[in-house]
Design a protein around this motif. Sequence first.
Motif, PDB file in Angstrom:
ATOM      1  N   ASP A 116      11.118   4.891   7.680  1.00  0.00           N
ATOM      2  CA  ASP A 116      10.447   5.166   6.408  1.00  0.00           C
ATOM      3  C   ASP A 116      11.187   4.413   5.310  1.00  0.00           C
ATOM      4  OD1 ASP A 116       8.557   6.190   4.742  1.00  0.00           O
ATOM      5  OD2 ASP A 116       9.485   8.159   4.533  1.00  0.00           O
ATOM      6  N   ARG A 131      -6.172   4.221   8.329  1.00  0.00           N
ATOM      7  CA  ARG A 131      -6.061   4.541   9.754  1.00  0.00           C
ATOM      8  C   ARG A 131      -7.165   5.505  10.186  1.00  0.00           C
ATOM      9  NH1 ARG A 131      -0.778   7.075  12.950  1.00  0.00           N
ATOM     10  NH2 ARG A 131      -1.651   6.850  15.055  1.00  0.00           N
ATOM     11  N   GLU A 182       0.824  -1.201   0.000  1.00  0.00           N
ATOM     12  CA  GLU A 182       0.000   0.000   0.000  1.00  0.00           C
ATOM     13  C   GLU A 182       0.868   1.265   0.000  1.00  0.00           C
ATOM     14  OE1 GLU A 182      -1.477  -3.543   1.355  1.00  0.00           O
ATOM     15  OE2 GLU A 182      -0.150  -2.323   2.621  1.00  0.00           O
ATOM     16  N   THR A 183       0.283   2.362  -0.474  1.00  0.00           N
ATOM     17  CA  THR A 183       0.965   3.645  -0.415  1.00  0.00           C
ATOM     18  C   THR A 183       0.778   4.261   0.969  1.00  0.00           C
ATOM     19  OG1 THR A 183      -0.952   4.963  -1.097  1.00  0.00           O
ATOM     20  CG2 THR A 183       0.410   4.012  -2.852  1.00  0.00           C
ATOM     21  N   ARG A 184       1.571   5.285   1.274  1.00  0.00           N
ATOM     22  CA  ARG A 184       1.400   6.009   2.539  1.00  0.00           C
ATOM     23  C   ARG A 184      -0.017   6.591   2.635  1.00  0.00           C
ATOM     24  NH1 ARG A 184       6.333   7.937   0.576  1.00  0.00           N
ATOM     25  NH2 ARG A 184       8.188   7.531   1.847  1.00  0.00           N
ATOM     26  N   SER A 243       3.141   1.022   5.299  1.00  0.00           N
ATOM     27  CA  SER A 243       3.847   2.135   4.650  1.00  0.00           C
ATOM     28  C   SER A 243       3.661   3.444   5.420  1.00  0.00           C
ATOM     29  CB  SER A 243       3.327   2.332   3.226  1.00  0.00           C
ATOM     30  OG  SER A 243       3.599   1.200   2.436  1.00  0.00           O
ATOM     31  N   GLY A 244       4.780   4.055   5.782  1.00  0.00           N
ATOM     32  CA  GLY A 244       4.744   5.358   6.443  1.00  0.00           C
ATOM     33  C   GLY A 244       4.424   5.328   7.913  1.00  0.00           C
ATOM     34  N   VAL A 245       4.293   4.148   8.502  1.00  0.00           N
ATOM     35  CA  VAL A 245       3.948   4.041   9.928  1.00  0.00           C
ATOM     36  C   VAL A 245       5.220   3.989  10.757  1.00  0.00           C
ATOM     37  CG1 VAL A 245       2.875   2.608  11.713  1.00  0.00           C
ATOM     38  CG2 VAL A 245       1.762   2.898   9.486  1.00  0.00           C
ATOM     39  N   ILE A 249      -2.613   4.005   3.510  1.00  0.00           N
ATOM     40  CA  ILE A 249      -2.542   3.622   4.921  1.00  0.00           C
ATOM     41  C   ILE A 249      -3.094   4.733   5.810  1.00  0.00           C
ATOM     42  CG2 ILE A 249      -0.970   3.083   6.814  1.00  0.00           C
ATOM     43  CD1 ILE A 249      -1.530   0.760   4.867  1.00  0.00           C
ATOM     44  N   ARG A 250      -2.818   5.999   5.459  1.00  0.00           N
ATOM     45  CA  ARG A 250      -3.409   7.100   6.236  1.00  0.00           C
ATOM     46  C   ARG A 250      -4.929   7.052   6.175  1.00  0.00           C
ATOM     47  NH1 ARG A 250       0.742  10.254   3.804  1.00  0.00           N
ATOM     48  NH2 ARG A 250      -0.769  11.194   2.380  1.00  0.00           N
TER      49      ARG A 250
END
Length: 262
Positions: free
Chosen positions: A219, A177, A168-170, A213-215, A173-174
Amino acid sequence: MTRPPLGIIAGTGFYDLGSLEDTTEQTVTTAFGDARVTLGSWHGIPVVFLTRHGAGHSVPPHLVNYRANIRALADLGVRDVVAVNVTGGIDPALAPGDLLVLDDFLDFTRQRPVTFFDGTTPEGVVHTDVLEPYHPEIRREVLEAASAAGRPVRDGGVYACFEGPRFETRAEIRLARLAGADVAGMTGVPEVTLAAEAGLRYAAISLVVNPASGVGDADEPITMEEIDAVLASSAADVLAVLDELVHTRATLTDADEDGPAA
């Protein structure tokens, strides 16, 4: 009385349960295609084991024939299913190796057949309730087995299912979330809803193998080497929970079959 077999479904890293005895391989033909399963015995209980990705992890998540898999389990007499999902952690509090017993999901898939009832079957169009997609009683069994086996597990978690096979992309995922997701994976849906349509009692254990991703602070790109390393160190925890669950079922079933004391 013949015991109905317990269904166990697993994916990445879980191609052999290791504890099954007297195993045989079988191809089950359904109206939705063929499914390859392993029949065996675990603590004296019949088990049907199905690995989603096939031999050698040859089937990507978006091409898994979920309908054939679930229909095959139902046709073999399975009533209860415990699934294992390898996931990325969306909740920053989750670390690689953590276990969750899922209680809800989000579906971000786009192109999968998601129902048995597509209007072409004798049942017509059917709308299935999924207020509790993961069966409370089977979830309780898994939680109690984890406690008895001494494996820490989180009670509850929301699984966000993405199409795959890419990660997944950042931004994705945002979004997940914000919607309340705790973990991300590629195989939990429509498996869980098809199980509900088939009348199966289904629960799922999520094994976190990497930050999504990005969590978190790191990074770095997600790699299969990273995932494989966590699987090598944590798969035994999942198998220990399954072993305790099956052992408990065997003990309770034996007591039921012996009947009340004279």
